[in-house]
Design an enzyme around this catalytic site. Sequence first.
Site, PDB file in Angstrom:
ATOM      1  N   GLY A  13      67.885  68.084  43.313  1.00 58.52           N
ATOM      2  CA  GLY A  13      68.562  69.365  43.100  1.00 58.52           C
ATOM      3  C   GLY A  13      70.014  69.172  42.704  1.00 58.52           C
ATOM      4  O   GLY A  13      70.536  69.902  41.846  1.00 58.52           O
ATOM      5  N   PHE A  35      75.831  59.364  50.503  1.00 61.03           N
ATOM      6  CA  PHE A  35      74.712  58.497  50.871  1.00 61.03           C
ATOM      7  C   PHE A  35      74.855  57.118  50.214  1.00 61.03           C
ATOM      8  O   PHE A  35      74.915  57.011  48.979  1.00 61.03           O
ATOM      9  CB  PHE A  35      73.406  59.158  50.439  1.00 61.03           C
ATOM     10  N   ASP A  37      75.396  53.856  48.325  1.00 60.88           N
ATOM     11  CA  ASP A  37      76.246  53.643  47.135  1.00 60.88           C
ATOM     12  C   ASP A  37      75.857  54.587  45.999  1.00 60.88           C
ATOM     13  O   ASP A  37      76.070  54.287  44.818  1.00 60.88           O
ATOM     14  CB  ASP A  37      76.113  52.186  46.660  1.00 60.88           C
ATOM     15  N   THR A 143      66.277  79.121  49.167  1.00 62.06           N
ATOM     16  CA  THR A 143      65.603  77.932  48.640  1.00 62.06           C
ATOM     17  C   THR A 143      66.450  77.315  47.530  1.00 62.06           C
ATOM     18  O   THR A 143      67.645  77.606  47.412  1.00 62.06           O
ATOM     19  CB  THR A 143      64.172  78.293  48.156  1.00 62.06           C
ATOM     20  N   CYS A 148      62.075  70.362  40.899  1.00 59.70           N
ATOM     21  CA  CYS A 148      62.622  69.336  40.007  1.00 59.70           C
ATOM     22  C   CYS A 148      62.444  67.938  40.604  1.00 59.70           C
ATOM     23  O   CYS A 148      62.364  67.791  41.830  1.00 59.70           O
ATOM     24  CB  CYS A 148      64.108  69.615  39.783  1.00 59.70           C
ATOM     25  N   HIS A 214      55.658  76.294  56.045  1.00 61.40           N
ATOM     26  CA  HIS A 214      55.067  74.948  56.066  1.00 61.40           C
ATOM     27  C   HIS A 214      54.428  74.600  57.415  1.00 61.40           C
ATOM     28  O   HIS A 214      53.258  74.224  57.447  1.00 61.40           O
ATOM     29  CB  HIS A 214      56.127  73.899  55.683  1.00 61.40           C
ATOM     30  N   ARG A 327      58.282  66.114  55.669  1.00 63.71           N
ATOM     31  CA  ARG A 327      59.339  67.115  55.853  1.00 63.71           C
ATOM     32  C   ARG A 327      58.807  68.418  56.450  1.00 63.71           C
ATOM     33  O   ARG A 327      59.532  69.135  57.107  1.00 63.71           O
ATOM     34  CB  ARG A 327      59.907  67.491  54.491  1.00 63.71           C
TER      35      ARG A 327
HETATM   36  P1  NAI Z   1      66.112  65.020  47.728  1.00 66.16           P
HETATM   37  O1  NAI Z   1      64.907  64.604  48.482  1.00 66.16           O
HETATM   38  O2  NAI Z   1      66.165  64.636  46.290  1.00 66.16           O
HETATM   39  O3  NAI Z   1      67.386  64.497  48.482  1.00 66.16           O
HETATM   40  C1  NAI Z   1      67.603  63.163  48.495  1.00 66.16           C
HETATM   41  C2  NAI Z   1      69.094  62.982  48.653  1.00 66.16           C
HETATM   42  O4  NAI Z   1      69.465  63.319  49.981  1.00 66.16           O
HETATM   43  C3  NAI Z   1      69.510  61.565  48.422  1.00 66.16           C
HETATM   44  O5  NAI Z   1      69.685  61.345  47.052  1.00 66.16           O
HETATM   45  C4  NAI Z   1      70.798  61.537  49.228  1.00 66.16           C
HETATM   46  O6  NAI Z   1      71.859  62.121  48.490  1.00 66.16           O
HETATM   47  C5  NAI Z   1      70.488  62.437  50.404  1.00 66.16           C
HETATM   48  N1  NAI Z   1      69.980  61.647  51.538  1.00 66.16           N
HETATM   49  C6  NAI Z   1      68.735  61.155  51.687  1.00 66.16           C
HETATM   50  N2  NAI Z   1      68.642  60.455  52.834  1.00 66.16           N
HETATM   51  C7  NAI Z   1      69.857  60.517  53.413  1.00 66.16           C
HETATM   52  C8  NAI Z   1      70.398  60.012  54.612  1.00 66.16           C
HETATM   53  N3  NAI Z   1      69.653  59.290  55.453  1.00 66.16           N
HETATM   54  N4  NAI Z   1      71.675  60.277  54.883  1.00 66.16           N
HETATM   55  C9  NAI Z   1      72.424  61.006  54.036  1.00 66.16           C
HETATM   56  N5  NAI Z   1      71.983  61.517  52.875  1.00 66.16           N
HETATM   57  C10 NAI Z   1      70.718  61.277  52.585  1.00 66.16           C
HETATM   58  O7  NAI Z   1      66.338  66.593  47.903  1.00 66.16           O
HETATM   59  P2  NAI Z   1      66.123  67.703  46.822  1.00 66.16           P
HETATM   60  O8  NAI Z   1      64.762  67.554  46.227  1.00 66.16           O
HETATM   61  O9  NAI Z   1      67.301  67.747  45.940  1.00 66.16           O
HETATM   62  O10 NAI Z   1      66.100  68.997  47.723  1.00 66.16           O
HETATM   63  C11 NAI Z   1      67.277  69.518  48.326  1.00 66.16           C
HETATM   64  C12 NAI Z   1      66.832  70.642  49.239  1.00 66.16           C
HETATM   65  O11 NAI Z   1      66.113  71.618  48.464  1.00 66.16           O
HETATM   66  C13 NAI Z   1      65.862  70.185  50.334  1.00 66.16           C
HETATM   67  O12 NAI Z   1      66.153  70.879  51.508  1.00 66.16           O
HETATM   68  C14 NAI Z   1      64.494  70.596  49.806  1.00 66.16           C
HETATM   69  O13 NAI Z   1      63.585  70.884  50.846  1.00 66.16           O
HETATM   70  C15 NAI Z   1      64.826  71.848  49.007  1.00 66.16           C
HETATM   71  N6  NAI Z   1      63.899  72.105  47.912  1.00 66.16           N
HETATM   72  C16 NAI Z   1      63.657  71.157  46.953  1.00 66.16           C
HETATM   73  C17 NAI Z   1      62.815  71.430  45.898  1.00 66.16           C
HETATM   74  C18 NAI Z   1      62.591  70.445  44.795  1.00 66.16           C
HETATM   75  O14 NAI Z   1      61.808  70.724  43.882  1.00 66.16           O
HETATM   76  N7  NAI Z   1      63.245  69.299  44.764  1.00 66.16           N
HETATM   77  C19 NAI Z   1      62.126  72.741  45.790  1.00 66.16           C
HETATM   78  C20 NAI Z   1      62.470  73.676  46.834  1.00 66.16           C
HETATM   79  C21 NAI Z   1      63.319  73.347  47.858  1.00 66.16           C
END
Ligand code: NAI
Length: 401
Positions: A13, A35, A37, A143, A148, A214, A327
Amino acid sequence: MPLKVLILGGGNGAHVHAGIAASNPENEVRVMTLFQDEAERWSKALESSDLVLDYTDKDGKEKQFVSKPGLITKDPKLAVPGSDIIVFVVPAFAHAQYWEALKPHMEPGMVVIGMPGAAGWEFQAYDILGDKAKGITFFNFNTLPWNCRITEFGKRVGIVGFKDYFVGAIRKGSVEPKVDPLKAIQQSLGPRPVCTAYGDLLGMTLTYTNAFIHPSIMYGRWHDWDGKPVSESPLFYQGLDQASADLLSGVSSEIVAIAKTISAKKAGIDLSNAKHISDIMLEFYPEDIKDKSSFLRMMQSNKAFEGLRHPVINNEGGGVSPDFKARYIWEDVPFGLVVQRGIAEIVGVPTPNIDKIITWGQGLMGKEFLVDGKIKGKDIGMTRAPQRYGFTTLDAVLGAA
Ligand code: NAI
């Protein structure tokens, strides 16, 4: 003067928001990811490339956003000062460190946006920011505007789908926000989705839909699972059965009852945004739901949910088993249902359906949140329940104490 947009996070996102916002020269985009590097890797990736977002437009044509965010850093001193809007686009379990990093650099009038903030986002903010929270405007969404996935870290992301409508709630601080929060987020996201905001911020925490959709559906499908692998991962929404839909609807009715009780106690609080899940679905997906004849059919026939399956793990001997480390349990119970249950406790609303699911979920996690009918288990420190922060009155939950 360009709008100064700070995006927090480095995942799917965050890449999309950075790419879309930076494609408009009226936005000055910074990204802060704490997070590992990640900031360094992302900056390096962009030395030799643009950030490209691939998507299929409404007319069926393949299109791209191509841009380069101005700054990607892990240093809050570089990222935070002067920001107009600061957007959390990172999973809830990682939020605390971002609030800590923001705190010394927060300026009155800044607008902080949860996209999504998930349940209890503002409780954690009040707890960590303390007095600094007073001058801040909080804006939380239910949300993320897109589905993506990163295809090449730092460089390329696929946007699988855009939401058409994006609903949030704003709570202004004691200082007038530097920018109009709704106009600013819309400018940073471009024309799609259309953003709106109404109701109190608490309405977002109460109806953070992932939090109860969920775990309710996971419970419905797996609570009496016999432990034997199944042939394939069941469809999460299209495969919903009547009992699970009834449970989900029952959980949602309990949340609406919490909101009604709060509204009765506090006349000035607008919780019109804390709606039943069937109304939320119609608000979010007016064009995607094909059959509106019942709640079950609405969930089964929502185009936006097509093909989504239960999280599973493959078994060596064949077949799949539910992934209880996903999750849908580990994030959505402690950063979702437990928070909502904690609010119910403060206002004295019984929640038998929510309790049943938390009891099952905490058992899977080997944690204790709900004990003897109270949010007081030894593991509430890993949740964002109001009790965890010592917020035990309605005023405290509403940020007034
Ligand atoms: P993501 O799964 O891509 O996030 C990963 C990122 O979180 C990493 O790149 C890092 O920056 C951080 N991260 C991961 N582990 C970490 C740790 N141990 N300590 C600190 N930072 C850490 O998340 P995404 O997909 O961008 O989603 C963001 C939010 O949006 C989430 O709450 C997700 O549930 C929600 N969401 C996502 C959708 C999607 O299609 N990607 C759709 C609807 C909701």
